[in-house]
Design a protein around this motif. Structure first.
Motif, PDB file in Angstrom:
ATOM      1  N   UNK A   1       0.844  -1.199   0.000  1.00 27.64           N
ATOM      2  CA  UNK A   1       0.000   0.000   0.000  1.00 27.64           C
ATOM      3  C   UNK A   1       0.887   1.260   0.000  1.00 27.64           C
ATOM      4  N   UNK A   2       0.239   2.417  -0.125  1.00 31.46           N
ATOM      5  CA  UNK A   2       0.973   3.685  -0.286  1.00 31.46           C
ATOM      6  C   UNK A   2       1.852   3.970   0.930  1.00 31.46           C
ATOM      7  N   UNK A   3       1.344   3.658   2.126  1.00 30.15           N
ATOM      8  CA  UNK A   3       2.113   3.943   3.345  1.00 30.15           C
ATOM      9  C   UNK A   3       3.380   3.079   3.385  1.00 30.15           C
ATOM     10  N   UNK A   4       3.235   1.825   2.973  1.00 22.38           N
ATOM     11  CA  UNK A   4       4.417   0.936   2.973  1.00 22.38           C
ATOM     12  C   UNK A   4       5.452   1.424   1.961  1.00 22.38           C
ATOM     13  N   UNK A   5       4.974   1.832   0.809  1.00 22.87           N
ATOM     14  CA  UNK A   5       5.901   2.309  -0.223  1.00 22.87           C
ATOM     15  C   UNK A   5       6.603   3.594   0.246  1.00 22.87           C
ATOM     16  N   UNK A   6       5.861   4.477   0.899  1.00 20.29           N
ATOM     17  CA  UNK A   6       6.463   5.730   1.388  1.00 20.29           C
ATOM     18  C   UNK A   6       7.546   5.423   2.423  1.00 20.29           C
ATOM     19  N   UNK A   7       7.255   4.472   3.293  1.00 23.10           N
ATOM     20  CA  UNK A   7       8.221   4.083   4.335  1.00 23.10           C
ATOM     21  C   UNK A   7       9.515   3.547   3.677  1.00 23.10           C
ATOM     22  N   UNK A   8       9.340   2.733   2.657  1.00 20.54           N
ATOM     23  CA  UNK A   8      10.506   2.143   1.984  1.00 20.54           C
ATOM     24  C   UNK A   8      11.284   3.231   1.237  1.00 20.54           C
ATOM     25  N   UNK A   9      10.579   4.139   0.592  1.00 20.75           N
ATOM     26  CA  UNK A   9      11.241   5.238  -0.131  1.00 20.75           C
ATOM     27  C   UNK A   9      12.105   6.067   0.821  1.00 20.75           C
ATOM     28  N   UNK A  10      11.533   6.371   1.978  1.00 13.70           N
ATOM     29  CA  UNK A  10      12.248   7.172   2.971  1.00 13.70           C
ATOM     30  C   UNK A  10      13.535   6.436   3.409  1.00 13.70           C
ATOM     31  N   UNK A  11      13.405   5.132   3.642  1.00 15.65           N
ATOM     32  CA  UNK A  11      14.555   4.340   4.100  1.00 15.65           C
ATOM     33  C   UNK A  11      15.623   4.256   3.010  1.00 15.65           C
ATOM     34  N   UNK A  12      15.190   4.098   1.763  1.00 14.31           N
ATOM     35  CA  UNK A  12      16.172   3.999   0.669  1.00 14.31           C
ATOM     36  C   UNK A  12      16.927   5.324   0.537  1.00 14.31           C
ATOM     37  N   UNK A  13      16.213   6.438   0.680  1.00  8.77           N
ATOM     38  CA  UNK A  13      16.875   7.745   0.587  1.00  8.77           C
ATOM     39  C   UNK A  13      17.953   7.850   1.672  1.00  8.77           C
ATOM     40  N   UNK A  14      17.640   7.359   2.859  1.00  6.87           N
ATOM     41  CA  UNK A  14      18.636   7.397   3.947  1.00  6.87           C
ATOM     42  C   UNK A  14      19.822   6.487   3.621  1.00  6.87           C
ATOM     43  N   UNK A  15      19.532   5.302   3.101  1.00  5.73           N
ATOM     44  CA  UNK A  15      20.630   4.365   2.790  1.00  5.73           C
ATOM     45  C   UNK A  15      21.536   4.929   1.695  1.00  5.73           C
ATOM     46  N   UNK A  16      20.926   5.658   0.746  1.00  3.87           N
ATOM     47  CA  UNK A  16      21.739   6.230  -0.338  1.00  3.87           C
ATOM     48  C   UNK A  16      22.656   7.340   0.193  1.00  3.87           C
ATOM     49  N   UNK A  17      22.301   7.872   1.377  1.00  5.86           N
ATOM     50  CA  UNK A  17      23.212   8.828   2.036  1.00  5.86           C
ATOM     51  C   UNK A  17      24.187   8.104   2.947  1.00  5.86           C
ATOM     52  N   UNK A  18      24.246   6.803   2.791  1.00  4.16           N
ATOM     53  CA  UNK A  18      25.198   5.908   3.452  1.00  4.16           C
ATOM     54  C   UNK A  18      24.885   5.604   4.924  1.00  4.16           C
ATOM     55  N   UNK A  19      23.679   5.892   5.351  1.00  5.51           N
ATOM     56  CA  UNK A  19      23.296   5.452   6.698  1.00  5.51           C
ATOM     57  C   UNK A  19      23.159   3.929   6.672  1.00  5.51           C
TER      58      UNK A  19
END
Ligand code: SAM
Length: 301
Positions: A51-69
Motif C-alpha cells: 500500500x501507499x504507506x508501505x511504499x512511502x516508508x521504503x522510499x524514505x529508508x532507501x533515501x537514507x541508505x543512499x546517504x550511506x546510513x
C-alpha cells in the motif's frame, strides 16, 4: 500498484547503482525489516501488493541508505548473539566479531558452576555483551556502564525486552570512576581506533557510529590504558578481564595489562582470523592452574 517482489528488486537496483556492496541482501533486510517480514516471507510472498504507506516508508529508508546510513541504524535494531537489540544515536551497532568475546566468556563461565556470578561491562553501548552473557548464564547478574546516558537508556530498554532487567543495572561512569564492588568477570569493547584513522573509515562508520564508540585517542590505546591501570581493584582473585582489541593491538594491549599486574590467559581470533579478544587474570593467581581449570591449552595465548 507495486508488488513486494518488484519493490525488493527496485531497491536492490538502486543500492547497486549507488555502489553499495551486497545490494541484494541489503534490499531484503531493509524491506523485510520495515514490513516485519522474514526472509522466507519475502521469498514466498512476492505477489503481495504494497500500500501507499508501505511504499512511502521504503522510499524514505532507501533515501537514507543512499546517504550511506547503515541498514540496521535505519531499522533501529540489529541482531547480536541471537537477540534483537535496539540501537540509538549514541550506541554502536553491535558487530558479529564481538560475539567472539561473548563466546569466549561463556566458555570460561563453566568454571564458576552454579555460583552467583557478577559481571561488569565497561562501555556497554546497547548492552550487547553483558545482556548476551546474562541471557546465557542464569546465575549471573551485573552492571553495564557507559559514559553516555542515551546508551544506558537503550541498554536498559534492551534488558527489559529480553526479560533480564532484574539481573541488570546501569551506571553512568567514566570507566571505573562510579563503579563499586568486585566482579568475577570484567568485559569491555572500548573505543580502539586511532584518531588519525577515523577520517578514512567508511562513511557508514565515520558518519553514523558515535565518535565516543570509535575514537581510541592518538595511539588507539587510551581506554585500555585507563582500564588496565584500575581493573585490579575491581576483580575477584580468580576472576578474569576480557577485552576486544583491534587486529594489530595484541602486543601493545598485553604489555599494558602485564605492566598493571595481569597475565594473558588466552587470545582468541575473530571470523577473519585476526586477533580480536584477550583474556587476562591477575598474575598473583596461578595462571597455569587457571588455564587447566578453564580447559585452555597451555600454549594458548
Ligand atoms: C566500541 S563501543 C562498544 C559498545 C558495546 N559494548 C558493543 O560491543 O557493541 C565503546 C563504548 O564505550 C563507551 N565509552 C566511550 N568512552 C567512555 C568512557 N570514558 N567511559 C565509559 N564508557 C565510554 C562508548 O559510549 C561506547 O558505548
Amino acid at each position: 500498484m507495486t508488488t513486494l517482489a518488484q519493490t525488493v528488486a527496485g531497491v536492490r537496483a538502486r543500492l547497486a547503482e549507488a555502489g553499495i556492496a551486497d545490494a541484494a541482501m541489503e534490499a531484503r533486510i531493509l524491506v523485510g525489516g520495515l514490513l516485519v517480514l522474514s526472509a522466507t516471507e519475502i521469498f514466498v510472498g512476492g505477489d503481495r501488493l504494497l500500500d501507499a504507506a508501505e511504499i512511502a516508508k521504503i522510499e524514505d529508508a532507501v533515501a537514507r541508505r543512499l546517504k550511506r546510513e547503515p541498514v540496521h541504524r535505519i531499522l533501529g535494531r540489529r541482531e547480536f548473539h541471537g537477540l534483537d537489540f535496539l540501537i540509538s544515536t549514541e550506541t554502536l551497532e553491535p558487530r558479529p566479531d564481538t560475539e567472539v568475546l561473548v563466546d569466549s566468556i561463556l566458555d570460561h563461565v563453566r568454571q564458576f558452576g552454579d555460583r552467583d556470578i557478577r559481571i561488569l561491562d565497561l562501555g556497554t553501548g546497547t548492552g550487547a555483551i553483558i545482556l548476551a552473557l546474562l541471557d546465557g548464564v542464569p546465575s549471573a547478574s551485573g552492571i553495564g556502564s557507559d559514559i553516555s546516558a542515551d546508551a544506558l537508556n537503550t541498554a536498559a530498554e534492551n534488558a527489559r525486552r529480553f526479560g533480564l532487567e532484574q539481573r541488570f543495572q546501569t551506571v553512568q561512569s567514566h570507566w571505573f570512576d562510579k563503579i563499586d564492588g568486585s566482579f568475577d568477570i570484567i568485559v569491555s569493547n572500548p573505543p580502539y581506533i586511532r584518531s588519525d584513522v577515523i577520517p578514512a573509515l567508511e562513511p557508514e562508520v565515520r558518519n553514523f557510529d558515535p565518535m565516543a564508540a570509535l575514537d581510541g585517542g592518538t595511539d588507539g590505546l587510551a581506554a585500555y590504558r585507563e582500564i588496565a591501570s584500575q581493573a585490579e581493584g575491581f576483580l575477584k582473585a580468580d576472576g578474569c578481564i576480557a577485552v576486544e582489541i583491534g587486529f594489530d593491538q595484541r602486543q601493545a594491549v598485553t604489555e599494558l595489562f602485564e605492566a598493571a599486574g595481569f597475565k594473558l590467559l588466552q587470545a582468541r581470533q575473530d571470523y577473519g582470523d585476526n586477533d580480536r579478544v584477550l583474556i587476562f587474570a591477575k598474575s598473583v593467581f596461578d595462571v597455569a592452574k587457571q588455564k587447566k581449570k578453564l580447559g585452555i591449552p597451555k600454549e594458548a595465548g
